[in-house]
Design a protein around this motif. Structure first.
Motif, PDB file in Angstrom:
ATOM      1  N   UNK A 247       0.832  -1.214   0.000  1.00 47.02           N
ATOM      2  CA  UNK A 247       0.000   0.000   0.000  1.00 47.02           C
ATOM      3  C   UNK A 247       0.863   1.259   0.000  1.00 47.02           C
ATOM      4  N   UNK A 248       0.461   2.231  -0.820  1.00 43.24           N
ATOM      5  CA  UNK A 248       1.208   3.473  -0.981  1.00 43.24           C
ATOM      6  C   UNK A 248       0.334   4.677  -0.680  1.00 43.24           C
ATOM      7  N   UNK A 249       0.966   5.719  -0.186  1.00 45.23           N
ATOM      8  CA  UNK A 249       0.275   6.989   0.056  1.00 45.23           C
ATOM      9  C   UNK A 249       1.064   8.096  -0.645  1.00 45.23           C
ATOM     10  N   UNK A 250       0.426   8.902  -1.490  1.00 42.88           N
ATOM     11  CA  UNK A 250       1.172   9.949  -2.199  1.00 42.88           C
ATOM     12  C   UNK A 250       1.700  11.015  -1.252  1.00 42.88           C
ATOM     13  N   UNK A 251       2.923  11.435  -1.492  1.00 44.92           N
ATOM     14  CA  UNK A 251       3.542  12.518  -0.734  1.00 44.92           C
ATOM     15  C   UNK A 251       3.665  13.758  -1.608  1.00 44.92           C
ATOM     16  N   UNK A 252       3.861  13.548  -2.907  1.00 40.75           N
ATOM     17  CA  UNK A 252       3.932  14.654  -3.843  1.00 40.75           C
ATOM     18  C   UNK A 252       5.347  14.943  -4.306  1.00 40.75           C
ATOM     19  N   UNK A 264       5.431   4.122   1.716  1.00 38.10           N
ATOM     20  CA  UNK A 264       4.941   2.770   1.990  1.00 38.10           C
ATOM     21  C   UNK A 264       4.194   2.787   3.321  1.00 38.10           C
ATOM     22  N   UNK A 265       2.919   2.465   3.297  1.00 44.63           N
ATOM     23  CA  UNK A 265       2.118   2.509   4.515  1.00 44.63           C
ATOM     24  C   UNK A 265       2.474   1.398   5.494  1.00 44.63           C
ATOM     25  N   UNK A 266       3.139   0.348   5.001  1.00 44.68           N
ATOM     26  CA  UNK A 266       3.498  -0.743   5.900  1.00 44.68           C
ATOM     27  C   UNK A 266       4.934  -0.640   6.403  1.00 44.68           C
ATOM     28  N   UNK A 267       5.628   0.493   6.100  1.00 37.63           N
ATOM     29  CA  UNK A 267       7.003   0.632   6.580  1.00 37.63           C
ATOM     30  C   UNK A 267       6.986   0.953   8.067  1.00 37.63           C
ATOM     31  N   UNK A 268       8.009   0.550   8.802  1.00 42.24           N
ATOM     32  CA  UNK A 268       8.023   0.732  10.255  1.00 42.24           C
ATOM     33  C   UNK A 268       7.801   2.169  10.691  1.00 42.24           C
ATOM     34  N   UNK A 269       8.323   3.119   9.920  1.00 40.29           N
ATOM     35  CA  UNK A 269       8.183   4.504  10.318  1.00 40.29           C
ATOM     36  C   UNK A 269       6.754   5.005  10.323  1.00 40.29           C
ATOM     37  N   UNK A 270       5.874   4.315   9.607  1.00 37.91           N
ATOM     38  CA  UNK A 270       4.485   4.767   9.533  1.00 37.91           C
ATOM     39  C   UNK A 270       3.794   4.673  10.875  1.00 37.91           C
ATOM     40  N   UNK A 271       4.251   3.785  11.755  1.00 41.45           N
ATOM     41  CA  UNK A 271       3.594   3.604  13.048  1.00 41.45           C
ATOM     42  C   UNK A 271       4.487   3.944  14.234  1.00 41.45           C
ATOM     43  N   UNK A 276       9.684   7.126   7.597  1.00 44.03           N
ATOM     44  CA  UNK A 276       9.076   6.064   6.789  1.00 44.03           C
ATOM     45  C   UNK A 276       9.842   5.845   5.499  1.00 44.03           C
ATOM     46  N   UNK A 277       9.650   4.708   4.889  1.00 43.21           N
ATOM     47  CA  UNK A 277      10.326   4.370   3.638  1.00 43.21           C
ATOM     48  C   UNK A 277       9.481   4.852   2.464  1.00 43.21           C
ATOM     49  N   UNK A 278      10.168   5.338   1.427  1.00 36.02           N
ATOM     50  CA  UNK A 278       9.482   5.881   0.265  1.00 36.02           C
ATOM     51  C   UNK A 278       9.956   5.224  -1.020  1.00 36.02           C
ATOM     52  N   UNK A 279       9.134   5.342  -2.044  1.00 32.48           N
ATOM     53  CA  UNK A 279       9.529   5.068  -3.420  1.00 32.48           C
ATOM     54  C   UNK A 279       9.199   6.333  -4.207  1.00 32.48           C
ATOM     55  N   UNK A 280      10.024   6.638  -5.204  1.00 31.56           N
ATOM     56  CA  UNK A 280       9.824   7.865  -5.964  1.00 31.56           C
ATOM     57  C   UNK A 280       9.847   7.554  -7.453  1.00 31.56           C
ATOM     58  N   UNK A 281       9.189   8.391  -8.237  1.00 33.53           N
ATOM     59  CA  UNK A 281       9.154   8.221  -9.689  1.00 33.53           C
ATOM     60  C   UNK A 281       9.513   9.546 -10.357  1.00 33.53           C
ATOM     61  N   UNK A 282      10.321   9.448 -11.422  1.00 34.59           N
ATOM     62  CA  UNK A 282      10.718  10.623 -12.194  1.00 34.59           C
ATOM     63  C   UNK A 282      10.051  10.507 -13.560  1.00 34.59           C
ATOM     64  N   UNK A 283       9.039  11.351 -13.780  1.00 32.64           N
ATOM     65  CA  UNK A 283       8.178  11.221 -14.960  1.00 32.64           C
ATOM     66  C   UNK A 283       8.509  12.271 -16.007  1.00 32.64           C
TER      67      UNK A 283
END
Length: 373
Positions: A247-252, A264-271, A276-283
């Motif tokens: 599960x992902x939540x947009x950060x912008x 990542x909503x399931x990363x340890x930092x979320x709770x 928290x851990x992120x993934x990023x995209x360069x479009x």
């Protein structure tokens, strides 16, 4: 200082060499440097001048910048330009000062000793590149395949490179580059039909290693890489595929940034309250961000380009090496860079979106290996 689209300067991408120890097909680097390679003193003059004009972030690139022998000496010599802790961690440094110095590398040459030396010299951030998670895909994306070798030979070459990059991640971490502070990230170029099957494995690897993965659309930079729009896997599709697994939540996308980030909503930092851990995209292809682009690129032989997709640049060597003077013309160099920025009107990626196919009238573009990607 504004360009013709009211964009402020921010990031100076300085290429240290056109050479690379790999031959990635989306970049197609050279095997030798241009004849008029800049000296260390000339590079420092460029950075100092650019910092005085508002370029507060320096990205050292290549080719492969670890092939540049005096790399640590250059970084160390630039430390007086930094604006202290307040400047380095703000959105921009004080006028005339750098906020940060970053490096992009394929990681193959990053030993534990080199990582420590870079950190001690004052490097703030490092981004490593990896486009696959198995020997065959790594070899294919790094250009390590021979003309007609046994498949297992290619895979073995790719596996050795993969292990070196994985070791480089840990060397960088041990040297003090903290992924939780954004000081260590992983880049991956994804091309449909080439390595899009590696998207989920790469995300899993980055999650396991605790580093942010930056996924980059295959771009039409230069004229060597055989770019085809059908090979572009859009950032939206990458996010959709990864989101189907975790599960992902947009950060912008931050102002003047290149990457849109997802948490990542399931990363340890979320709770736990930890980072928290992120993934990023360069479009760059599917959702261009020309509107607030703040980047100036300078090649290893001193030619400045105001866009990654530019067809021509402006040679700065006449001010770095004036014929009638023993020292650089600092005032002339400052005026030249300022004029170049103020005349800047590039927005190629947006023009590509507005047209059918590449923007009309575009001349032969410069190569990615020269421009630092």
């Amino acid at each position: 200082m504004l360009d013709r689209h009211h964009r402020t300067p921010g990031v100076l991408r300085l290429s240290l060499t056109a050479r690379c120890n790999l031959a990635c097909p989306y970049c197609c680097p050279d095997d030798r440097d241009p004849p008029e390679l800049l000296t260390l003193a000339e590079r420092r003059q460029l950075v100092e001048t650019a910092a005085g004009l508002g370029f507060s972030s320096l990205r050292l690139t290549g080719g492969e910048p670890l092939l540049y022998a005096p790399l640590e000496e250059l970084i160390s010599s630039l430390q007086p330009l930094k604006g202290g802790e307040a400047g380095r961690h703000g959105n921009r440094g004080p006028d005339g000062q750098l906020r940060e110095i970053a490096l992009t590398s394929n990681g193959a040459l990053l030993t534990a000793e080199r990582a420590r030396a870079l950190r001690q010299a004052g490097l703030d951030r490092i981004t490593l590149s990896l486009d696959g998670t198995d020997g065959a895909s790594v070899a294919r994306m790094a250009g390590l395949t021979s003309t007609a070798p046994p498949a297992e030979a290619d895979a073995a070459r790719g596996e050795r490179l993969l292990q070196r990059v994985l070791e480089a991640i840990e060397h960088a971490r041990a040297a003090g580059f903290d992924p939780a502070r954004g000081e260590l990230k992983l880049n991956a170029v994804i091309a449909r039909g080439r390595n899009d099957d590696q998207l989920i494995p790469l995300a899993a690897l980055a999650r396991q290693r605790g580093v942010e993965l930056r996924l980059i659309e295959f771009m039409d930079v230069g004229n060597r890489n055989g770019w085809d729009p059908q090979q572009v896997l859009s950032a939206a599709e990458m996010v959709r595929r990864i989101g189907a697994h975790w599960p992902l939540q947009p950060v912008g996308r931050p102002a003047q940034g290149t990457a849109s980030r997802w948490r990542y909503l399931d990363s340890p930092g979320s709770s736990t309250g930890a980072a928290p851990l992120h993934v990023a995209v360069v479009a760059s292809i599917s959702a261009p961000f020309c509107g607030d682009c703040n980047r100036l690129r300078i090649t290893s032989d001193g030619v400045a380009y105001t866009c990654l997709f530019a067809s021509y640049g402006s040679d700065l060597k006449p001010w770095l090496r004036p014929i009638a003077a023993a020292a650089p013309d600092a005032a002339g160099l400052r005026a030249a860079i300022a004029a170049l920025w103020q005349q800047r009107q590039d927005r190629y990626s947006e023009e590509r979106m507005e047209a059918v196919g590449p923007a009309a009238g575009r001349a032969t573009p410069a190569e990615m290996a020269y421009l630092g990607g």
